[in-house]
Enzyme design. Structure first.
Site, PDB file in Angstrom:
ATOM      1  N   ASP A 152      21.983 -10.592  12.006  1.00 58.73           N
ATOM      2  CA  ASP A 152      21.711 -11.921  11.636  1.00 58.73           C
ATOM      3  C   ASP A 152      23.277 -12.318  10.640  1.00 58.73           C
ATOM      4  OD1 ASP A 152      20.223 -11.923  13.718  1.00 58.73           O
ATOM      5  OD2 ASP A 152      18.632 -11.955  11.682  1.00 58.73           O
ATOM      6  N   ARG A 157      13.560 -10.100   6.049  1.00 56.70           N
ATOM      7  CA  ARG A 157      13.951 -11.919   5.385  1.00 56.70           C
ATOM      8  C   ARG A 157      12.429 -12.121   5.257  1.00 56.70           C
ATOM      9  NH1 ARG A 157      18.389 -14.601   7.896  1.00 56.70           N
ATOM     10  NH2 ARG A 157      18.081 -15.888   6.045  1.00 56.70           N
ATOM     11  N   ARG A 182      20.353  -5.903  16.137  1.00 57.77           N
ATOM     12  CA  ARG A 182      21.470  -7.101  16.000  1.00 57.77           C
ATOM     13  C   ARG A 182      21.294  -7.900  14.886  1.00 57.77           C
ATOM     14  NH1 ARG A 182      19.836  -9.292  22.049  1.00 57.77           N
ATOM     15  NH2 ARG A 182      20.060  -7.863  23.404  1.00 57.77           N
TER      16      ARG A 182
END
Length: 257
Positions: free
Chosen positions: A58, A204, A56
């Site tokens: 973002d 990230r 998934r």
């Protein structure tokens, strides 16, 4: 009923991530990659279709090699035809790169052995306007040797709590990291990391921490310390989403857990 695997690329700029969202934001439909492809599949196959992705991404994150599968109720459609048919129905910021028939038991998420992400940076130079949505412009040019020494701490089975975003619901924060390395690509700097799986916003957080602490003059010993501390407050600022790409999903080799 055929199980069809799709390899998908998308520009995540105008999407609220990969995962279908049934709720609306401010009274407007939420645009997701999974949702757009499922709409195209329903139009093509004349019934609702559930698409399963390998991961998934973002909001604002891109993909070059996302993998997803679905069960087609129409066995007579040649597998290769899905590429042209779906691309003719999908918006331009989603492209189906390939399609193939796989075993009935194949599952894009649970059959995956590892995922590879790449993060693109523009160090100390002004990127072109056509690139700005796909990289992180840095005002300084970091020392790649220092970055790679710190990144070498990211190896093997490890507790990634330091890089877990607030609200991450994963029951375990342990992940097996195969590799993490920086390398130049023309004027760009690329960070590539491969692991069995990742926590929410983990990549990230990792790249943001590496860039932040290199600029602060820290070294490998300090980076190992923040990993071992298992303390989210020690992570650096989270890197922006636009430089991140889900690059590849691997289904061969040893499945760690």
């Amino acid at each position: 009923m055929n199980n069809i695997l799709l390899i998908i690329s998308y520009d995540g700029t105008d999407f609220s991530g990969w995962q279908r969202q049934d709720k609306s934001a401010h009274g407007k439909p939420v645009r997701t990659v999974q949702g757009e492809i499922e709409k195209a599949l329903e139009k093509l196959l004349k019934q609702p279709i559930s698409l399963t992705g390998s991961g998934r991404t973002d909001a604002g994150v891109h993909a070059y090699g996302q993998v997803a599968n679905f069960y087609s109720p129409i066995d007579s459609i040649p597998t290769d035809n899905y590429v042209m048919a779906l691309n003719s129905m999908l918006p331009q910021d989603i492209r189906i790169r390939s399609a193939q028939k796989v075993e009935e038991s194949f599952h894009s998420r649970f059959s995956a052995v590892s995922r590879t992400y790449r993060y693109f940076l523009s160090p100390g130079i002004v990127p072109g306007a056509h690139e700005i949505k796909y990289l992180w412009p840095l005002r300084h040019r970091p020392d790649m040797t220092v970055l790679n020494k710190m990144a070498s701490c990211l190896q093997g089975e490890m507790d990634c709590t330091t890089f877990a975003a607030a609200g991450d619901m994963s029951p375990s924060k342990y992940r097996y990291i195969e590799s993490a390395v920086f390398y130049p690509q023309g004027e760009k700097l690329v960070f590539e990391i491969q692991a069995n799986a990742f926590l929410w916003k983990m990549v990230r957080s990792v790249i943001g921490s590496l860039i932040y602490y290199e600029k602060q003059g820290k070294d490998k010993t300090f980076f190992q310390y923040i990993i071992d501390a298992k303390d989210r407050s020690l992570a650096g600022p989270t890197a922006p989403p636009q430089g991140l790409f889900l690059w590849n999903v691997n289904f061969t080799g040893t499945r760690r857990h």
